[in-house]
Design a protein around this motif. Structure first.
Motif, mmCIF file in Angstrom:
data_model
loop_
_atom_site.group_PDB
_atom_site.id
_atom_site.type_symbol
_atom_site.label_atom_id
_atom_site.label_comp_id
_atom_site.label_asym_id
_atom_site.label_seq_id
_atom_site.Cartn_x
_atom_site.Cartn_y
_atom_site.Cartn_z
ATOM 1 N N GLY A 159 7.481 24.135 37.146
ATOM 2 C CA GLY A 159 6.317 25.008 37.242
ATOM 3 C C GLY A 159 6.606 26.487 37.170
ATOM 4 N N ALA A 160 7.876 26.881 37.288
ATOM 5 C CA ALA A 160 8.170 28.315 37.371
ATOM 6 C C ALA A 160 9.446 28.724 36.649
ATOM 7 C CB ALA A 160 8.261 28.740 38.835
ATOM 8 N N ILE A 184 3.501 33.509 34.702
ATOM 9 C CA ILE A 184 3.343 32.738 35.942
ATOM 10 C C ILE A 184 2.235 33.343 36.797
ATOM 11 C CG2 ILE A 184 4.472 32.142 38.125
ATOM 12 C CD1 ILE A 184 7.078 31.843 36.561
ATOM 13 N N GLN A 187 -1.006 32.215 35.485
ATOM 14 C CA GLN A 187 -1.205 30.776 35.661
ATOM 15 C C GLN A 187 -1.484 30.389 37.108
ATOM 16 O OE1 GLN A 187 2.227 28.458 34.535
ATOM 17 N NE2 GLN A 187 1.208 26.488 34.920
ATOM 18 N N TRP A 188 -0.842 31.089 38.066
ATOM 19 C CA TRP A 188 -0.852 30.603 39.435
ATOM 20 C C TRP A 188 -1.555 31.503 40.445
ATOM 21 C CZ3 TRP A 188 -0.237 25.866 40.916
ATOM 22 C CH2 TRP A 188 0.460 24.984 40.090
ATOM 23 N N ARG A 191 -4.361 29.598 42.315
ATOM 24 C CA ARG A 191 -4.058 28.233 42.748
ATOM 25 C C ARG A 191 -3.164 28.268 43.988
ATOM 26 N NH1 ARG A 191 -2.181 25.190 37.341
ATOM 27 N NH2 ARG A 191 -2.327 23.363 38.715
ATOM 28 N N PHE A 196 0.226 23.467 43.843
ATOM 29 C CA PHE A 196 1.489 23.462 43.100
ATOM 30 C C PHE A 196 2.302 22.212 43.431
ATOM 31 C CE2 PHE A 196 6.010 24.452 42.729
ATOM 32 C CZ PHE A 196 6.097 25.068 41.489
ATOM 33 N N SER A 200 2.391 18.695 40.866
ATOM 34 C CA SER A 200 3.644 18.627 40.120
ATOM 35 C C SER A 200 3.999 17.181 39.787
ATOM 36 C CB SER A 200 4.780 19.255 40.936
ATOM 37 O OG SER A 200 5.077 18.463 42.070
ATOM 38 N N SER A 231 -1.768 31.584 48.122
ATOM 39 C CA SER A 231 -1.482 31.633 46.695
ATOM 40 C C SER A 231 -0.045 31.191 46.438
ATOM 41 C CB SER A 231 -1.681 33.060 46.171
ATOM 42 O OG SER A 231 -1.095 33.214 44.894
ATOM 43 N N MET A 232 0.152 30.398 45.408
ATOM 44 C CA MET A 232 1.498 29.939 45.094
ATOM 45 C C MET A 232 2.421 31.094 44.729
ATOM 46 S SD MET A 232 3.554 27.521 45.098
ATOM 47 C CE MET A 232 5.285 27.473 44.667
#
Length: 548
Positions: A159-160, A184, A187-188, A191, A196, A200, A231-232
């Motif tokens: 994811g990162a 990133i 995107q995140w 979320r 996350f 996944s 927040s992620m």
């Protein structure tokens, strides 16, 4: 190999290089020497900014409404020499290179922090759903815990682009960092941390119980469930800059840092005579708390709680942002309305700690039947959540942080007196260690804190929710004031809550230095080409701007 540091990822600027460069941070015209800057708050950001501004020839005047040092608060146990409870920051990753610049300069000793599953802890007990596991390393835990740790590593990679991003930070490759990080952010930002994890591929292949274990126990510094709504981006920054790894504590208490800096005479100083300190410039003590801030022409009128009114050339506010609208009568036109939105919408997390002093590190005694430590650093789903053990050496009593809890777990004890908090913690631990009589070792009076109950804080630190990136961007970038209307210039903000890494002192250091750079420019000064400042690099490497 280069070490990971808090170099970005939002603004990859080498603060540690800037403050250690022999040329100095910058210069002011002679007409600005002696200029008065009001600094609201004596925490890490306020004292560091005051120290650096003093070196440049400014007169920083520090105001404090509570205890000196802010959340670098080391409270001594009565009747014991140098035995302390760390009520605020207590573990400091070595990646906090700006902070350690001051720690090393002041000669403060540090030791590895006894985090779970580290050599400094000796042993760790994980108590979950009534089942207890003893471990000296991750290898000693059942396969379930390995699966959880491996799943999170895979989730970060998927994811990162985690390994590549961390390598770019090691290399201090700003272009590569931004190439990976900026997408990133888009995107995140909106979320959550839990999204996350749960979405996944790594965790979807496992059970809900795996996610539950990750939330309750986690890896690194402990459980992560209190951060699940955040927040992620907030969590990714912590992970990729190794804020949750390789942590140390300050022997004798981290409160030494602001106190010693307050009394430290820099080797190189402009305008002021040799031997000048912040303490001397402030008459030996801070002013009382600020109650009012107003603009007067190009300057500022600051009023303290005793109605003393004084005029300043600039103001730096380092208090938590809610204070500006609830405690300090702040002239509304000093900040744009969208910045007020960011300041007021900032969300702070709750936190509680309870400490006792004990006669000796009895937890190192061995159980005659098992050969194990009779008590260990403990992670549990019970009310205590995290229990940490501090051995102060053979000549001093030891300390147990009986309970370190967050959010709902912290609110459970909010109305309770310290004695009741201790009783609840000991009751929980008795279920894990039925043969250990902790009470028989306790000395003196316990110490506790609930940061949300402190009128000067109203919470432990910021925990950004999904969608808060734009708010953070407005606060962090406020030191760049060229495009602001004149009536909004000259007041600056700093503190970990303004930073991208709330709860970590490095964020306080970095935003403090941003403010110093902004104040240098505001007072007509500049920077050295061989040692460019955050102001010089912000246009090129500043945080990505998301559309409004």
């Amino acid at each position: 190999m280069n070490k990971v540091s808090v170099f970005g990822p939002d603004f990859p600027f080498a603060y540690d290089d800037w403050i250690s460069h022999p040329a100095g941070l910058g210069h002011l015209p002679d007409t600005a020497h002696g200029a008065k800057v009001a600094i609201v708050g004596s925490g890490a950001s306020g004292v560091i900014a005051g120290y650096e501004l003093m070196k440049l020839g400014v007169r920083p005047v520090v105001f404090e409404s509570g205890q000196f040092g802010g959340r670098l608060r080391s409270q001594a146990f009565e009747g014991a020499d140098g035995v302390i409870a760390e009520l605020g920051g207590m573990r400091f990753p070595v990646s906090s290179t700006g902070f350690y610049h001051y720690v090393d300069m002041l000669g403060i000793e540090s030791m590895p922090f006894p985090n779970p599953l580290t050599p400094a802890a000796g042993s760790t007990v994980v108590d979950l759903l009534g089942e207890t596991h003893y471990a000296e390393s991750l290898d000693d835990l059942p396969p379930l815990f390995h699966e959880v740790a491996q799943a999170y590593d895979r989730a970060l990679e998927e994811g990162a682009n985690f390994t590549a991003l961390k390598q770019a930070i090691r290399d201090r490759d700003s272009a590569r960092i931004k190439e990976i990080w900026n997408p990133i952010v888009e995107q995140w930002d909106e979320r959550t941390f839990y999204d996350f994890v749960a979405s996944s591929d790594a965790f979807q292949a496992l059970s809900f119980h795996h996610r539950e274990v990750f939330g309750q126990v986690g890896f690194g510094t402990g459980g992560w469930d209190s951060d699940f709504p955040n927040s992620m981006l907030e969590i990714l920054r912590v992970n990729v800059t190794e804020c949750d790894d390789h942590q140390r504590y300050m022997v004798g208490g981290v409160g030494q840092v602001p106190h010693k800096l307050w009394d430290h005479a820099p080797i190189s100083i402009t305008h002021w005579p040799a031997g000048t300190t912040l303490s001397k410039l402030n008459g030996g003590a801070t002013r009382s708390g600020v109650t009012r801030i107003r603009r007067v022409g190009e300057k500022f009128e600051v009023t303290d709680q005793w109605k003393r009114v004084e005029v300043f050339d600039a103001v730096l506010v380092t208090c938590q942002s809610h204070m500006l609208s609830t405690v300090i009568d702040t002239e509304e036109s000093l900040f744009a309305q969208d910045l007020w939105m960011a300041l007021d919408r900032t969300r702070y997390m709750q936190s509680a700690k309870t400490f006792v002093m004990v006669d000796r590190p009895f937890w190192k005694d061995k159980d005659p039947d098992t050969g194990r430590d009779v008590m260990s650093m403990t992670l549990t789903d019970r009310m205590t959540r995290g229990t940490y053990l501090f051995d102060n050496g053979p000549d001093k009593p030891s300390v147990i942080c009986l309970s370190y809890s967050w959010m709902t777990d912290a609110l459970k004890v909010l109305p309770l007196p310290v004695e009741r908090r201790v009783d609840l913690a000991l009751t929980s631990l008795a279920n894990i260690y039925p043969d250990v009589d902790i009470r028989s070792h306790i000395l003196g009076d316990p110490i506790t804190v609930s940061w949300e109950n402190d009128p000067n804080f109203l919470g432990a630190f910021k925990g950004a929710l999904p969608g808060h990136y734009r708010y953070n961007h407005r606060m962090f970038g406020h030191f760049m004031q060229d495009d602001l209307p004149p009536h909004e210039r000259g007041i600056f903000m700093a503190g970990d809550g303004v930073s991208w890494t709330p709860a970590w002192v490095e964020g306080a250091v970095q935003t403090s230095l941003n403010a110093v750079a902004g104040i240098i420019r505001h007072l007509g000064g500049g920077f050295y080409p061989e040692n460019p400042s955050p102001c010089d690099k912000y246009a090129e490497w500043g945080p990505v701007k998301l559309p409004d």
